[in-house]
Design a protein around this motif. Structure first.
Motif, PDB file in Angstrom:
ATOM      1  N   GLN A   1       0.810  -1.226   0.000  1.00  0.00           N
ATOM      2  CA  GLN A   1       0.000   0.000   0.000  1.00  0.00           C
ATOM      3  C   GLN A   1       0.837   1.267   0.000  1.00  0.00           C
ATOM      4  N   GLY A   2       2.014   1.188   0.598  1.00  0.00           N
ATOM      5  CA  GLY A   2       2.822   2.393   0.747  1.00  0.00           C
ATOM      6  C   GLY A   2       3.853   2.592  -0.342  1.00  0.00           C
ATOM      7  N   LEU A   3       3.821   1.744  -1.360  1.00  0.00           N
ATOM      8  CA  LEU A   3       4.894   1.778  -2.362  1.00  0.00           C
ATOM      9  C   LEU A   3       4.882   2.978  -3.289  1.00  0.00           C
ATOM     10  N   ALA A   4       3.749   3.653  -3.356  1.00  0.00           N
ATOM     11  CA  ALA A   4       3.620   4.766  -4.303  1.00  0.00           C
ATOM     12  C   ALA A   4       4.714   5.813  -4.110  1.00  0.00           C
ATOM     13  N   GLY A   5       5.121   6.025  -2.840  1.00  0.00           N
ATOM     14  CA  GLY A   5       6.136   7.043  -2.568  1.00  0.00           C
ATOM     15  C   GLY A   5       7.561   6.577  -2.842  1.00  0.00           C
ATOM     16  N   VAL A   6       7.719   5.322  -3.224  1.00  0.00           N
ATOM     17  CA  VAL A   6       9.060   4.788  -3.480  1.00  0.00           C
ATOM     18  C   VAL A   6       9.287   4.799  -4.980  1.00  0.00           C
ATOM     19  N   ARG A   7      10.204   5.634  -5.432  1.00  0.00           N
ATOM     20  CA  ARG A   7      10.328   5.771  -6.877  1.00  0.00           C
ATOM     21  C   ARG A   7      11.052   4.608  -7.545  1.00  0.00           C
ATOM     22  N   HIS A   8      12.343   4.631  -7.623  1.00  0.00           N
ATOM     23  CA  HIS A   8      12.914   3.557  -8.442  1.00  0.00           C
ATOM     24  C   HIS A   8      13.728   2.509  -7.691  1.00  0.00           C
ATOM     25  N   ALA A   9      13.712   2.554  -6.359  1.00  0.00           N
ATOM     26  CA  ALA A   9      14.476   1.524  -5.639  1.00  0.00           C
ATOM     27  C   ALA A   9      13.835   0.157  -5.848  1.00  0.00           C
ATOM     28  N   GLU A  10      14.697  -0.854  -5.895  1.00  0.00           N
ATOM     29  CA  GLU A  10      14.209  -2.228  -5.994  1.00  0.00           C
ATOM     30  C   GLU A  10      13.957  -2.716  -4.563  1.00  0.00           C
ATOM     31  N   ILE A  11      12.794  -3.301  -4.327  1.00  0.00           N
ATOM     32  CA  ILE A  11      12.431  -3.727  -2.969  1.00  0.00           C
ATOM     33  C   ILE A  11      12.313  -5.248  -2.910  1.00  0.00           C
ATOM     34  N   LEU A  12      12.959  -5.812  -1.897  1.00  0.00           N
ATOM     35  CA  LEU A  12      12.979  -7.271  -1.728  1.00  0.00           C
ATOM     36  C   LEU A  12      12.637  -7.601  -0.275  1.00  0.00           C
ATOM     37  N   VAL A  13      11.861  -8.657  -0.063  1.00  0.00           N
ATOM     38  CA  VAL A  13      11.673  -9.144   1.312  1.00  0.00           C
ATOM     39  C   VAL A  13      12.157 -10.591   1.394  1.00  0.00           C
ATOM     40  N   CYS A  14      12.809 -10.909   2.517  1.00  0.00           N
ATOM     41  CA  CYS A  14      13.313 -12.266   2.730  1.00  0.00           C
ATOM     42  C   CYS A  14      12.671 -12.836   3.992  1.00  0.00           C
ATOM     43  N   PRO A  15      11.536 -13.531   3.833  1.00  0.00           N
ATOM     44  CA  PRO A  15      10.842 -14.126   4.975  1.00  0.00           C
ATOM     45  C   PRO A  15      11.519 -15.436   5.383  1.00  0.00           C
ATOM     46  N   PRO A  16      11.166 -15.962   6.554  1.00  0.00           N
ATOM     47  CA  PRO A  16      11.619 -17.310   6.907  1.00  0.00           C
ATOM     48  C   PRO A  16      11.087 -18.297   5.863  1.00  0.00           C
ATOM     49  N   TYR A  17      11.811 -19.391   5.650  1.00  0.00           N
ATOM     50  CA  TYR A  17      11.423 -20.377   4.625  1.00  0.00           C
ATOM     51  C   TYR A  17       9.925 -20.688   4.625  1.00  0.00           C
ATOM     52  N   ILE A  18       9.392 -20.949   5.844  1.00  0.00           N
ATOM     53  CA  ILE A  18       8.031 -21.473   5.908  1.00  0.00           C
ATOM     54  C   ILE A  18       6.992 -20.459   5.435  1.00  0.00           C
ATOM     55  N   LEU A  19       7.365 -19.187   5.438  1.00  0.00           N
ATOM     56  CA  LEU A  19       6.433 -18.156   4.970  1.00  0.00           C
ATOM     57  C   LEU A  19       6.616 -17.822   3.489  1.00  0.00           C
ATOM     58  N   VAL A  20       7.641 -18.388   2.866  1.00  0.00           N
ATOM     59  CA  VAL A  20       7.899 -18.057   1.457  1.00  0.00           C
ATOM     60  C   VAL A  20       6.691 -18.363   0.551  1.00  0.00           C
ATOM     61  N   PRO A  21       6.045 -19.530   0.681  1.00  0.00           N
ATOM     62  CA  PRO A  21       4.917 -19.805  -0.222  1.00  0.00           C
ATOM     63  C   PRO A  21       3.772 -18.787  -0.118  1.00  0.00           C
ATOM     64  N   VAL A  22       3.402 -18.386   1.092  1.00  0.00           N
ATOM     65  CA  VAL A  22       2.300 -17.414   1.197  1.00  0.00           C
ATOM     66  C   VAL A  22       2.740 -16.034   0.720  1.00  0.00           C
ATOM     67  N   VAL A  23       3.960 -15.660   1.063  1.00  0.00           N
ATOM     68  CA  VAL A  23       4.467 -14.355   0.608  1.00  0.00           C
ATOM     69  C   VAL A  23       4.514 -14.328  -0.920  1.00  0.00           C
ATOM     70  N   ALA A  24       4.933 -15.441  -1.509  1.00  0.00           N
ATOM     71  CA  ALA A  24       4.986 -15.542  -2.974  1.00  0.00           C
ATOM     72  C   ALA A  24       3.592 -15.344  -3.576  1.00  0.00           C
ATOM     73  N   GLU A  25       2.615 -15.922  -2.932  1.00  0.00           N
ATOM     74  CA  GLU A  25       1.242 -15.803  -3.418  1.00  0.00           C
ATOM     75  C   GLU A  25       0.767 -14.345  -3.310  1.00  0.00           C
ATOM     76  N   TRP A  26       1.017 -13.741  -2.159  1.00  0.00           N
ATOM     77  CA  TRP A  26       0.566 -12.357  -1.941  1.00  0.00           C
ATOM     78  C   TRP A  26       1.279 -11.365  -2.846  1.00  0.00           C
ATOM     79  N   LEU A  27       2.545 -11.631  -3.140  1.00  0.00           N
ATOM     80  CA  LEU A  27       3.320 -10.644  -3.905  1.00  0.00           C
ATOM     81  C   LEU A  27       3.348 -10.923  -5.406  1.00  0.00           C
ATOM     82  N   SER A  28       2.644 -11.962  -5.803  1.00  0.00           N
ATOM     83  CA  SER A  28       2.652 -12.278  -7.226  1.00  0.00           C
ATOM     84  C   SER A  28       2.106 -11.082  -8.010  1.00  0.00           C
ATOM     85  N   GLY A  29       2.854 -10.614  -8.997  1.00  0.00           N
ATOM     86  CA  GLY A  29       2.444  -9.457  -9.793  1.00  0.00           C
ATOM     87  C   GLY A  29       2.859  -8.115  -9.190  1.00  0.00           C
TER      88      GLY A  29
END
Ligand code: PGA
Length: 250
Positions: free
Chosen positions: A28-56
């Protein structure tokens, strides 16, 4: 120009509900972030849900660690290809907590770096000295040793598909940040050391700073010529802090 990057290392934190709130808030807050590349590194077990939420989304996700092996009888381990299977683009290797608490040697870290690249993951190679090493004026020796182990195994060209994070151990989770000048000096050292092997690779390489980065100190750190963004631990668990750091980079 090197594109700045802000990577959140969640470490061993978060329930599914907390992760959902965090990811939703970042989106929701990304609009103010211009060209930086943003990455999140969750614990392994949360990777599948994070992948689903961040798809696209423009936010990408990665692992905090991986096995040096491809597959097989390694109980409890996760391979690079498994991370790829869940859409990870990056993986942290050689974090100081892995080196100190799980006995990862420079050689192991180099093997993990190579394993990551062999399946198309971009490794984020962490290097950094302890307080005792800094006080003994060993900072550059230690960082050079950690860096050289990887370059020796993977070759200088491999650094073109990698990111380095300078994380002084004494600054991680302590609230004690390196000053922008202290950080810049080590970042410049890293770049100069790699430039001895390839000036082009060194110039293109993104070098992130990590260690108690907060909204309050991010801008000054990221303003240094050789600091290309940050690897954020504690502050990456707070939506507002993390977004403010992303804005400072972007
Ligand atoms: P910190 O951690 O921001 O909580 O100091 C940084 C890291 O360990 O990557």
């Amino acid at each position: 120009m090197r594109r700045p990057m802000v990577a959140g290392n969640w470490k061993m934190n978060g329930t599914q509900a907390e992760a959902a709130a965090l990811v939703g808030g970042i989106e929701q807050g990304l609009a103010g972030v211009r060209h930086a590349e943003i990455l999140v590194c969750p614990p392994y077990i949360l990777v599948p849900v994070v992948a689903e939420w961040l798809s696209g989304s423009r936010v990408t996700w990665g692992g905090q660690n991986l096995s040096a092996h491809k597959s097989g009888a390694y109980t409890g381990e996760i391979s690079g290809s498994m991370l790829r299977d869940f859409g990870c683009s990056h993986v942290i290797v050689g974090h100081s907590e892995r080196r100190a608490l799980y006995g990862e040697s420079d050689q192991t870290v180099a093997e993990k770096f190579r394993a990551a690249q062999s399946v198309g993951l971009v490794p984020i190679l962490c290097v950094g000295e302890t307080l005792a090493e800094r006080e003994a004026s060993q900072t550059e020796t230690v960082v050079a040793r950690q860096l050289d182990a990887v370059v020796k195994l993977a070759g200088i060209a491999a650094m073109d598909n990698a990111i380095v994070a300078y994380e002084p151990v004494w600054a991680i989770g302590t609230g004690r940040t390196a000053t922008p000048e202290q950080a810049q000096s080590v970042h410049a050292f890293i770049r100069a050391r790699l430039a001895q092997l390839s000036a082009t690779v060194a110039e293109r390489l993104r070098i992130l700073y990590g260690g108690s980065v907060k909204a309050a100190n991010a801008q000054q750190l990221f303003g240094q010529p050789d600091i290309d963004g940050g690897l954020i631990g504690g502050a990456s668990l707070d939506v507002e802090e993390f977004l403010a750091i992303c804005r400072a980079a972007g």
